[in-house]
Write an enzyme that holds these catalytic residues in place. Structure first.
Site, PDB file in Angstrom:
ATOM      1  N   GLN A 128       0.867  -1.175   0.000  1.00 18.99           N
ATOM      2  CA  GLN A 128       0.000   0.000   0.000  1.00 18.99           C
ATOM      3  C   GLN A 128       0.909   1.231   0.000  1.00 18.99           C
ATOM      4  OE1 GLN A 128      -3.778  -0.546   0.047  1.00 18.99           O
ATOM      5  NE2 GLN A 128      -2.645  -2.243  -0.882  1.00 18.99           N
TER       6      GLN A 128
ATOM      7  N   GLY B 168     -12.133   3.157   3.633  1.00 19.58           N
ATOM      8  CA  GLY B 168     -11.294   2.284   2.822  1.00 19.58           C
ATOM      9  C   GLY B 168     -10.242   3.035   2.020  1.00 19.58           C
ATOM     10  N   HIS B 169      -9.303   2.283   1.444  1.00 20.33           N
ATOM     11  CA  HIS B 169      -8.164   2.893   0.763  1.00 20.33           C
ATOM     12  C   HIS B 169      -8.555   3.652  -0.504  1.00 20.33           C
ATOM     13  CE1 HIS B 169      -7.227  -1.432  -0.879  1.00 20.33           C
ATOM     14  NE2 HIS B 169      -8.472  -1.138  -1.005  1.00 20.33           N
ATOM     15  N   GLY B 170      -8.027   4.858  -0.606  1.00 22.21           N
ATOM     16  CA  GLY B 170      -8.252   5.665  -1.798  1.00 22.21           C
ATOM     17  C   GLY B 170      -9.544   6.459  -1.775  1.00 22.21           C
TER      18      GLY B 170
END
Lengths: 353, 353, 353
Positions: free
Chosen positions: B203, B244-246
């Site tokens: 990540q 969550g990511h992004g």
């Protein structure tokens, strides 16, 4: 982070098992991987979700990884391959590398019980506590604020991020990563009601985390009342996943954030559990099961099934129901019309008699 | 906490932009603000929710802040104003003040990397860890057990409550408050399945928290796989919110507890998201959107819409569906009666022929 | 863990108020209690859930606790009693005992403010922080990483597991256990919108945890804006339960994991709240109420009711609705058939005229 030419990246990906071919002008120097929208000059992007195809026009990426048959702007250097998602992942490893942990050695400000046995290359931060009779493998990194309870066993290459807590007697396999604030082995909700009060049942079991498990932040894995709670090898959890006492999760599962399994649940291998799913206690969930996000499961699920809804039904049935509920107001109007028409017919028939 | 006469409070509120007038007997001395039900003598209460009007009778409050046209017991001194909620909030500031943090200076038991740059008036507790290359602004308070990873940037006037964890490379703006146990910048759920196993995608992105954000306890904000996860300026989260990511959240949002947004979601400005809402990945949620508590969102939402339900529909449609489902058993009885009547009509018609 | 003969355990359970009789061959020596599936030789098991009856055949247990009238394999020594669940719980206490905490005394690496008053037999780990004016009872165990804020009161026999955070001004009763990562007394989501921005209302109230409460890992209990948030005596929470500001929970409640109550909710005594339930703000929930897992509650609930669903209805109504929704696609087919038949009838009637 390192710099690499597109042609070099192509060779690297070939070696990693992603055969590919480069097309388009030039051989740009790359120092990062990024999304189409956020990429800057010098970064390579990718298209793995057709939803983002329109972003090619505005992207500042210097190159892109795309599927073999993708249509792309002709001025954009591309690396075509069959599995662009895997190639993107490998490119991230190649260019960005993996996280480099701070190096603490065995910091003297960590509290380590004399009876603890710790393997080679330990990387133990200040403010870590390791209790009596703990056994820790090689190459383990414990960030600040971690607590490892009495008799815990940690395998090799384990990483516990800051403030992770492992209760007494838990077992954690090799190559396990637990992110900040995650707790393993606390007491589950075990009480018997005696004379109107809840009397605690000592939680005498343990929690076992097998090899290659990774968990996000703020997960909570209960120890078993008796026997074991067990998370199978290779299974990955996102954040805030909660697992009840005595529950077993098979290998290679993927649990999205805020999933909650009650106690004594058995989940097979390769489970894919969507975000915020809840599963009631004492259920059996087979292998290769998919459960859609937000579902509530009150019944066993056989292997290879996809379930969805509250309560969860088979996937198609769920969407049929959603569609039907959507049409309900229409349906009620129709019914009222039918009643009226029937009334008219009856009146006409009465007139005939 | 300080003591103040009702007449003095009235002048203070005037100055703060809440014009008001005092009515009723006396000029009580006040040392606290409290709810009608819990107020004791010497405390001023308020009515902002009509549900609590009946509590006027039994309240021991010495005064109350009410709307201009509210009917109140005549023996109760009241402060009438157009915005009683805002006036109540300002009264709390005036009488109770804001939290006074313990003063640690730069406690020698904090672990601070030599390369970290720390601004003026730092208030850093024991058992804090600040890693290499961190840059911290002025007037920052870090409670015990906080971890600030390599290269993190914290703005001015930031407060991190106990055991907050900021992963390497994250950026946190000025006047940000993160409550205990909250984690920012951990790895998201990023894996590619290769040969039946989940292979980790490093990540490589980061998490950015803009100015004036406040988060409750036990929130978890993933770093991006690539690029950024971003929480917009002025946005407020309750406890246990997971991002969550992004995913990007716009400015001035309000997220109730246990909300979960999957990865790559875009949320506009002024979002109001109810408790336990889940939003699936890669969706676009416009500006000024309201999503009712417990909703599950699987589709984009345009600006200025109110959504509700699982799956989430427009607000009116949701309640129409709920009403329809409630009538369903009735509807089924009706349908059976219609079938019978139709049968009777058919028989009568048969008799005619 | 100790070793005990089945006949000795029988006498022990008699004394504990579980009259019983032993049947079957021999008098095995027992060193553990375990589930039928996981029991090994030398362990006693139990049957309290008929679902597991079939596991008798394959169990390696050396004995079992069963109901008075249960049919069991004749070669298995059994202890029959009227309340096998209570007898199992008492057997766990007898054989496994309760958790023995590490003994730290008053570790010099804990940071304890000079003004804090601490009772007898304190067990305070390294890296604990106790702020000014704290008052702590006798026999309290604080694990590493705990933070106890200014003016907090902790009763006797309290256990705070690692990284528990108690904010300033909170009150915690006697015999309270809070598991790792749980946070009590943080600020709730209290803001007023002024000129398009959220302005913080200082959270001037406090959080009160009464005697004999136990909470799992990663719970978050907001302090009140004004007055109190209160968790009643004897109430038990699983993991990741979130309680909003000003909410009151009565005595002897049982909350499964990931429950979220919004602010200003009143819950009566003996509540049983299933996993992932959400309750909206300002509601009154009576005594002895049960709310099924995953429910969303938007209305008051009277005492002694069972509710279920989103939105939550009375238990029977919920299942009637689920059944009706399941039949909906059928119902729609039926309706279309009725329309056609009506059309036919009308045509026939037209023919008559």
């Amino acid at each position: 982070m390192k710099e690499i030419r597109l042609s070099e990246l192509s060779r690297y990906l070939d070696q990693q098992g992603f055969p590919n071919r480069v097309e388009g002008p030039g051989d740009p120097l790359l120092h990062g991987v990024n999304t189409l929208q956020e990429a800057k000059e010098g970064e390579i992007s990718f298209l793995t979700n057709p939803k983002y195809r329109a972003q090619f026009c505005d992207s500042k990426a210097s190159a892109a990884i795309v599927a073999s048959d993708e249509t792309v702007p002709e001025e954009l250097p591309v690396l075509r391959c069959q599995d662009p998602y895997g190639a993107m992942a490998a490119s991230v490893v190649c260019i960005h590398g993996v996280r480099q942990h701070p190096q603490w050695g065995r910091d003297p400000r960590a509290e380590i019980a004399p009876s603890a046995r710790i393997g080679a290359n330990a990387n133990i931060a200040p403010f870590v506590t390791i209790d009596a009779d703990v056994v820790i493998g090689d190459n383990v990194t414990l960030y600040p604020g971690c607590y490892v309870g009495r008799g815990v066993v940690l395998g090799d290459d384990v990483t516990l991020y800051p403030n992770v807590v492992i209760y007494d007697g838990s077992q954690v396999g090799s190559r396990v990563s637990l992110h900040a604030g995650t707790v393993v082995g606390q007491d589950g909700l075990g009480y018997a009601k005696v004379g109107g009060r809840w009397v605690k049942i000592p939680q005498a079991g343990r929690a076992v985390i097998e090899d290659d498990v990774e968990m996000g932040a703020c997960c909570a894995i209960d120890r078993a009342t008796l026997g074991e709670t067990r998370i199978g090898a290779g299974t990955k959890f996102s954040d805030a996943v909660v697992i009840g006492h005595g529950t077993k999760v098979g290998r290679h599962g993927m649990f999205v954030a805020q999933v909650g399994l009650a106690g004594s649940v058995n989940v097979g291998e390769n489970a894919t559990i969507g975000g915020q799913v809840g599963v009631a206690g004492h259920l059996n969930i087979g292998d290769n099961v998919m459960i859609g996000a937000k579902s509530g499961v009150w019944s066993d699920i056989e292997s290879n099934e996809r379930y969805f809804g509250i309560p969860a039904f088979k996937w198609k049935q769920f969407w049929r129901q959603v569609a039907a509920v959507k049409e309900l107001p229409d349906l009620m109007r129709k019914l009222r019309r039918l009643e009226k028409e029937l009334e008219t017919l009856r009146a006409r028939l009465d007139g005939h008699e």
